[in-house]
Design a protein around this motif. Structure first.
Motif, PDB file in Angstrom:
ATOM      1  N   ILE A  14       0.834  -1.203   0.000  1.00  0.00           N
ATOM      2  CA  ILE A  14       0.000   0.000   0.000  1.00  0.00           C
ATOM      3  C   ILE A  14       0.871   1.257   0.000  1.00  0.00           C
ATOM      4  O   ILE A  14       0.630   2.211  -0.746  1.00  0.00           O
ATOM      5  CB  ILE A  14      -0.942  -0.003   1.227  1.00  0.00           C
ATOM      6  N   LEU A  15       1.927   1.267   0.802  1.00  0.00           N
ATOM      7  CA  LEU A  15       2.830   2.422   0.846  1.00  0.00           C
ATOM      8  C   LEU A  15       3.549   2.620  -0.481  1.00  0.00           C
ATOM      9  O   LEU A  15       3.774   3.750  -0.926  1.00  0.00           O
ATOM     10  CB  LEU A  15       3.848   2.258   1.978  1.00  0.00           C
ATOM     11  N   SER A  16       3.892   1.517  -1.130  1.00  0.00           N
ATOM     12  CA  SER A  16       4.562   1.615  -2.439  1.00  0.00           C
ATOM     13  C   SER A  16       3.630   2.243  -3.473  1.00  0.00           C
ATOM     14  O   SER A  16       4.056   3.066  -4.298  1.00  0.00           O
ATOM     15  CB  SER A  16       5.007   0.227  -2.901  1.00  0.00           C
ATOM     16  N   ILE A  17       2.360   1.849  -3.438  1.00  0.00           N
ATOM     17  CA  ILE A  17       1.383   2.419  -4.375  1.00  0.00           C
ATOM     18  C   ILE A  17       1.169   3.901  -4.088  1.00  0.00           C
ATOM     19  O   ILE A  17       1.194   4.744  -4.998  1.00  0.00           O
ATOM     20  CB  ILE A  17       0.051   1.653  -4.282  1.00  0.00           C
ATOM     21  N   LEU A  18       0.979   4.241  -2.842  1.00  0.00           N
ATOM     22  CA  LEU A  18       0.732   5.641  -2.466  1.00  0.00           C
ATOM     23  C   LEU A  18       1.942   6.523  -2.755  1.00  0.00           C
ATOM     24  O   LEU A  18       1.801   7.722  -3.023  1.00  0.00           O
ATOM     25  CB  LEU A  18       0.358   5.734  -0.987  1.00  0.00           C
ATOM     26  N   SER A  19       3.133   5.937  -2.713  1.00  0.00           N
ATOM     27  CA  SER A  19       4.359   6.712  -2.965  1.00  0.00           C
ATOM     28  C   SER A  19       4.449   7.200  -4.398  1.00  0.00           C
ATOM     29  O   SER A  19       5.210   8.126  -4.691  1.00  0.00           O
ATOM     30  CB  SER A  19       5.588   5.866  -2.621  1.00  0.00           C
ATOM     31  N   LEU A  20       3.674   6.608  -5.286  1.00  0.00           N
ATOM     32  CA  LEU A  20       3.712   6.993  -6.694  1.00  0.00           C
ATOM     33  C   LEU A  20       2.763   8.140  -7.014  1.00  0.00           C
ATOM     34  O   LEU A  20       2.815   8.700  -8.105  1.00  0.00           O
ATOM     35  CB  LEU A  20       3.354   5.784  -7.571  1.00  0.00           C
ATOM     36  N   LEU A  21       1.882   8.469  -6.072  1.00  0.00           N
ATOM     37  CA  LEU A  21       0.854   9.480  -6.309  1.00  0.00           C
ATOM     38  C   LEU A  21       1.283  10.853  -5.789  1.00  0.00           C
ATOM     39  O   LEU A  21       2.134  10.973  -4.924  1.00  0.00           O
ATOM     40  CB  LEU A  21      -0.450   9.067  -5.610  1.00  0.00           C
ATOM     41  N   ALA A  22       0.629  11.892  -6.343  1.00  0.00           N
ATOM     42  CA  ALA A  22       0.800  13.240  -5.796  1.00  0.00           C
ATOM     43  C   ALA A  22       0.260  13.262  -4.376  1.00  0.00           C
ATOM     44  O   ALA A  22      -0.742  12.600  -4.068  1.00  0.00           O
ATOM     45  CB  ALA A  22       0.057  14.251  -6.660  1.00  0.00           C
ATOM     46  N   THR A  23       0.908  14.004  -3.503  1.00  0.00           N
ATOM     47  CA  THR A  23       0.524  14.011  -2.096  1.00  0.00           C
ATOM     48  C   THR A  23      -0.926  14.449  -1.902  1.00  0.00           C
ATOM     49  O   THR A  23      -1.631  13.943  -1.016  1.00  0.00           O
ATOM     50  CB  THR A  23       1.467  14.929  -1.301  1.00  0.00           C
ATOM     51  N   ARG A  24      -1.410  15.367  -2.725  1.00  0.00           N
ATOM     52  CA  ARG A  24      -2.807  15.795  -2.617  1.00  0.00           C
ATOM     53  C   ARG A  24      -3.745  14.600  -2.819  1.00  0.00           C
ATOM     54  O   ARG A  24      -4.773  14.478  -2.131  1.00  0.00           O
ATOM     55  CB  ARG A  24      -3.113  16.894  -3.637  1.00  0.00           C
ATOM     56  N   GLU A  25      -3.412  13.722  -3.778  1.00  0.00           N
ATOM     57  CA  GLU A  25      -4.234  12.535  -3.998  1.00  0.00           C
ATOM     58  C   GLU A  25      -4.105  11.556  -2.843  1.00  0.00           C
ATOM     59  O   GLU A  25      -5.066  10.891  -2.462  1.00  0.00           O
ATOM     60  CB  GLU A  25      -3.822  11.865  -5.316  1.00  0.00           C
ATOM     61  N   VAL A  26      -2.922  11.457  -2.278  1.00  0.00           N
ATOM     62  CA  VAL A  26      -2.711  10.545  -1.150  1.00  0.00           C
ATOM     63  C   VAL A  26      -3.538  10.985   0.050  1.00  0.00           C
ATOM     64  O   VAL A  26      -4.159  10.162   0.733  1.00  0.00           O
ATOM     65  CB  VAL A  26      -1.215  10.475  -0.780  1.00  0.00           C
ATOM     66  N   VAL A  27      -3.578  12.285   0.324  1.00  0.00           N
ATOM     67  CA  VAL A  27      -4.337  12.800   1.457  1.00  0.00           C
ATOM     68  C   VAL A  27      -5.824  12.482   1.303  1.00  0.00           C
ATOM     69  O   VAL A  27      -6.539  12.225   2.286  1.00  0.00           O
ATOM     70  CB  VAL A  27      -4.114  14.317   1.615  1.00  0.00           C
TER      71      VAL A  27
END
Length: 437
Positions: A14-27
């Motif tokens: 999950i962290l690997s997937i989220l690391s690829l996204l813009a932080t705004r999308e992660v939030v």
């Protein structure tokens, strides 16, 4: 249907997937469930891209500051801060504080810069030069004023880019960077203007790319890199150039007018032919060569002036040019006696040559196995180069012709194909493929 399969994934995935996204999308993943409310605060990669819009800038700035204040991770693996806004709208204290946050969190990969031309210079904070945790650094449109020793002890990759050829980097600053980065393997400089001497001296450097840069007549480019394996130099070279690259394997030389208009360079404004002869002699041991625009012309002039350079180890050659005589191209091919693969990108017509002129050159094609010719001119025709290669490449296995698609005269195109089918082939295994784009 109510099963939460996403949450069942391992935390590491999950962290690997989220690391690829813009932080705004992660939030925004906080809305998924209570379990996801604070998950974003430990994602080790933070990516911020601030828009150009004046109205959105204030909101975006608050978002960056708020996100960093809530982040609870230990160290940052990757930090991106790219600003498209007019820098007159951006308080430098905000930017410095964001960068300082990444530095304090021992950031490993840092991408920072501006997507627009700046009004005035933006100098990097001095604390960045002592950030020894950085392994990969990419800076865009930033100015360098180094007041202390650079301590990039773990830096392996450095990319410096300007958008308008500004003189944001001095020769002295470049020396300080190379001294302070003893493990640097890859260095890329794009769109810089060199008005003073630049010394690229490094024992660790393996890849050096100086792309679309302008070397003024009063400047000299000196590259002393005994372990360098790959070199790219492109742009307008009006000053001197000295190379010591004994381990070089791949070389790309593209001397051209940075306006993009081939042929507009005044030949008298460029260095004497002896300088380019010295450059080519410094790389004559390479195995993979790419030549563009004036680089080809210089080799032709060297041959005409009894300054011939041979590339006895080169197995791969790429030529990119506008209009040329076939005899000039054959003269260049004669400098590569062990050539196995040839790629030609032709942006205009090729001058015809009489058979006697071509026969007098007779470049050796004993090892040539693969040829690719991309013709970007609207007028497709079977050039004498194609005919010569088919008749003289004894071990040719494949020739790929890719003409520009956009002609209305299909009848002449069919006639050219018939001519191609009727040409004599020295190699019984030669296969000709025509891919119309």
């Amino acid at each position: 249907m109510d099963e939460d399969r996403l949450s069942e994934l391992p935390d590491s995935l999950i962290l690997s997937i989220l690391s690829l996204l813009a932080t705004r999308e992660v939030v925004r993943t906080t809305i998924l469930s209570k379990r996801w409310k604070n998950r974003w605060t430990t994602v080790p990669c933070l990516h911020f891209r601030l828009p150009f819009s004046r109205g959105l800038w204030v909101e975006s700035s608050k978002f960056v500051s708020g996100a960093l204040a809530q982040w609870k991770g230990a160290n940052i693996l990757d930090f991106t801060l790219f600003l498209s806004a007019d820098n007159r709208l951006i308080p430098s204290t905000d930017i410095d504080s964001w960068l300082l946050f990444a530095i304090e969190k021992q950031v490993e990969k840092l991408t920072f810069g501006f997507a627009a031309k700046l009004h005035g210079a933006f100098f990097l904070p001095q604390s960045l030069y002592s950030c020894s945790s950085i392994t990969k650094l990419s800076l865009h449109n930033c100015s360098f004023k180094i007041e202390r020793n650079v301590q990039w002890n773990n830096l392996k990759s450095l990319k410096l880019v300007t958008w308008d050829g500004s003189r944001l980097l001095s020769g002295d600053a470049m020396n300080q960077i190379l001294v302070g980065a003893p493990r640097l393997r890859k260095l890329i400089l794009r769109s810089f203007e060199f008005t003073e001497n630049f010394n690229f001296r490094s024992n660790s450097l393996l890849i050096l790319q100086i792309i679309e840069c302008n070397l003024k007549a009063e400047a000299e480019l000196r590259i002393w890199a005994p372990n360098l394996s790959s070199l790219v130099i492109s742009g307008l070279v009006c000053g001197g150039c000295l190379l010591y690259v004994p381990s070089l394997i791949t070389a790309t030389l593209s001397f051209k007018d940075l306006s993009g208009e081939f042929g507009e360079i005044d030949r008298e404004d460029m260095p004497p032919l002896e300088m380019f002869h010295q450059v080519f002699r410094s790389i004559r041991h390479v195995e993979y060569v790419s030549l563009e625009y004036w680089s080809i012309q210089f080799l032709v002039e060297m041959k005409e002036n009894d300054m011939l350079v041979q590339f006895p180890n080169a197995e791969f050659l790429k030529l990119e040019f506008y209009s040329y005589r076939v005899t000039d191209i054959l003269a260049v091919l004669g400098m590569f006696p062990k050539l196995e693969m040839l790629i030609v990108r032709q942006y205009d017509y090729m001058y015809e040559s009489v058979a006697s002129e071509m026969a007098s050159l007779s470049p050796s094609l004993l090892h040539l196995e693969t040829v690719e010719i991309y013709i970007h001119d609207e007028e497709f025709s079977i050039s004498p180069l194609v005919e010569y290669v088919l008749e003289n490449a004894d071990v040719l296995e494949e020739m790929v012709l890719q003409p520009y698609r956009g002609r209305d005269d299909q009848e002449s195109f069919i006639l050219d194909l018939k001519k191609l089918l009727g040409m004599r082939r020295s190699s019984p295994y030669a296969k000709v493929i025509v891919n119309e784009k």
